[in-house]
Design an enzyme around this catalytic site. Structure first.
Site, PDB file in Angstrom:
ATOM      1  N   HIS A 287      -3.591   6.132   3.588  1.00 26.65           N
ATOM      2  CA  HIS A 287      -4.324   5.107   3.031  1.00 26.65           C
ATOM      3  C   HIS A 287      -3.915   3.660   3.839  1.00 26.65           C
ATOM      4  O   HIS A 287      -4.678   2.812   4.323  1.00 26.65           O
ATOM      5  CB  HIS A 287      -4.301   4.959   1.590  1.00 26.65           C
ATOM      6  CG  HIS A 287      -5.158   3.713   1.047  1.00 26.65           C
ATOM      7  ND1 HIS A 287      -4.951   2.576   0.842  1.00 26.65           N
ATOM      8  CD2 HIS A 287      -6.458   3.893   0.577  1.00 26.65           C
ATOM      9  CE1 HIS A 287      -5.581   1.870   0.042  1.00 26.65           C
ATOM     10  NE2 HIS A 287      -6.817   2.554  -0.089  1.00 26.65           N
TER      11      HIS A 287
ATOM     12  N   ASP B 227       1.033  -1.040  -0.095  1.00 28.96           N
ATOM     13  CA  ASP B 227       0.043  -0.069  -0.020  1.00 28.96           C
ATOM     14  C   ASP B 227       0.663   1.108   0.157  1.00 28.96           C
ATOM     15  O   ASP B 227       1.794   1.190  -0.638  1.00 28.96           O
ATOM     16  CB  ASP B 227      -0.949  -0.091   1.111  1.00 28.96           C
ATOM     17  CG  ASP B 227      -2.373   0.590   1.001  1.00 28.96           C
ATOM     18  OD1 ASP B 227      -2.338   1.909   0.851  1.00 28.96           O
ATOM     19  OD2 ASP B 227      -3.373  -0.077   0.844  1.00 28.96           O
TER      20      ASP B 227
ATOM     21  N   SER C 172     -11.225  -0.755  -0.756  1.00 28.26           N
ATOM     22  CA  SER C 172      -9.953  -0.762   0.027  1.00 28.26           C
ATOM     23  C   SER C 172     -10.211  -0.823   1.513  1.00 28.26           C
ATOM     24  O   SER C 172      -9.491  -1.438   2.115  1.00 28.26           O
ATOM     25  CB  SER C 172      -9.186   0.731  -0.161  1.00 28.26           C
ATOM     26  OG  SER C 172      -8.442   0.764  -1.269  1.00 28.26           O
TER      27      SER C 172
END
Length: 405
Positions: free
Chosen positions: A196, A165, A356
């Site tokens: 994120h 990520d 996600s």
């Protein structure tokens, strides 16, 4: 995925007596002169080495002959070898060099490199009351609307989760010292400057916000501060994580079976990305992957379209399909993905939506089940599907209605 996955169909252009050159669809953000070259399955390590020597010699000859006005290409920049079944390299090549490469007997196919983005739009049982994220309660309850998460005290202990990520804020107190930095394949900043990856890792294994509260977490950074990176860079991260998960490159099945991976990212359909993901699965490592956020069939996204991974669509708090979530036959399960609260770099929290956020629920559940003694590897996705409830209302055409439990 943050917002949208790019729909794409890979069309083979003819290369006379040579390898297929796969063409990206019209909406793919291709990187100029960057390609991924994948070798045939029967090419040995020795033959691969011979091929790259040929490549270097060819490039050197071209460099000597080029005109002063033409731009020098960087040539091969990365090599990949995943499990002995996926050998490839990536780099910068001009059209003439790509034609030469495509005509080499060792080459299976070539595809353009392109931009990949995040997928955001979120026993001895222990009770966690008034959970901070509804997703935790939903995974632990047969009905929607609960506020308690029940979990075994093992909580993924002895399992390692690789989060491919934007990085992880490993100092965040909710990780309790269980997160560490792995490798950076995108920039010089060994930190999560986007947020994120930290949010995703928090759902996988945060002490308060995660499903597997004792799992070890490893940051594999392949996306930058904007949440984007190249497909070739993502594959480098996948290769590194596979080697680490397989006992530091020693290929031990025991180590692989105690590892899980999460990929809350994606881009256009990519044969190279799918082949790399399949190599990881065949090495005995469980992979959870975001389905994408374009409200379209996930068969057009990678690595979501790879059958051997566990592809996850996003659900809402009332057991509906999230309006942005991709769907289709490649989806294995649904998991909470709308308005999910998890960790944010700097010690705080954030609420995000996207497949996600759904994928790490499945990754965390996988780590939790391995900690309980369940068999790891790609077969774990079947176990998760068998445990799931048929709960999703209007899941999408040809899509399972199973929600993880």
């Amino acid at each position: 995925f943050i917002t949208k996955a790019i729909p794409i169909v890979l069309a083979a252009l003819s290369a006379v007596n040579g390898a297929k050159i796969l063409e990206a669809g019209p909406h793919a953000e291709t990187i100029p002169n960057k390609y991924i070259v994948v070798m045939k399955k029967d090419v040995s390590d020795e033959a691969f080495s011979t091929h790259t020597t040929w490549l270097s010699q060819n490039l050197n000859r071209r460099l000597m002959r080029r005109s002063g006005s033409s731009k020098a290409m960087a040539g091969m920049q990365n090599k990949y070898s995943l499990g002995g079944i996926f050998r490839a390299y990536s780099g910068e090549f001009d059209d003439a060099m790509i034609k030469d490469i495509s005509n080499h007997d060792d080459v299976d196919y070539i595809e353009p490199d392109f931009v990949v983005r995040t997928s955001t739009n979120g026993t001895n049982l222990t009770r966690q009351e008034n959970v901070p994220s509804w997703g935790l309660a939903r995974v632990g309850s047969k009905q929607a609307g609960g506020t308690t998460y029940y979990y075994d005290s093992s909580a993924g202990k002895g399992v390692t989760a690789y989060v491919i990520d934007t990085g992880i804020d490993i100092e965040h107190e909710d990780f309790g010292g269980r997160a560490k930095w792995g490798k950076n394949f995108v920039d010089q900043r060994d930190e999560d400057c986007n947020g994120h990856g930290t949010h995703v890792a928090g759902t996988v294994g945060g002490t308060k916000y995660g499903l597997a509260k004792s799992v070890s977490l490893v940051a594999v950074k392949v996306l930058d501060c904007d949440g984007s990176g190249s497909n070739s860079g993502v594959i480098r991260g996948m290769e590194w994580a596979m080697r680490e998960a397989s006992g530091g490159g020693n290929g031990t099945a025991k180590a692989a079976g105690k590892s899980v991976m999460n990929m809350s990212l994606g881009g256009p359909r990519s044969q190279a990305s799918n082949d790399a993901a399949r190599a990881i699965s065949e090495a005995g490592i469980f992979m959870a992957v975001a389905a994408g956020n374009e409200n379209m069939d996930a068969q057009h996204s990678s690595p979501a379209s790879e059958p051997s991974v566990c592809t996850v669509a996003a659900s809402t708090e009332d057991d509906g399909k999230a309006e942005f979530s991709n769907y289709g036959a490649v989806v294995d399960v649904y998991a909470p993905g709308k308005d999910i609260t998890s960790l944010k770099p700097g010690g705080s929290t954030d609420t995000l939506s996207g497949t996600s956020m759904a994928s790490p629920h499945v990754c965390g559940l996988g780590a939790y089940l391995i900690g309980l003694g369940k068999q790891g590897g790609p077969g774990l996705c079947d176990t998760i599907k068998q445990m799931a409830n048929e709960a999703i209302q209007r899941p999408g055409e040809g899509t399972t209605g199973k929600l993880i439990y």
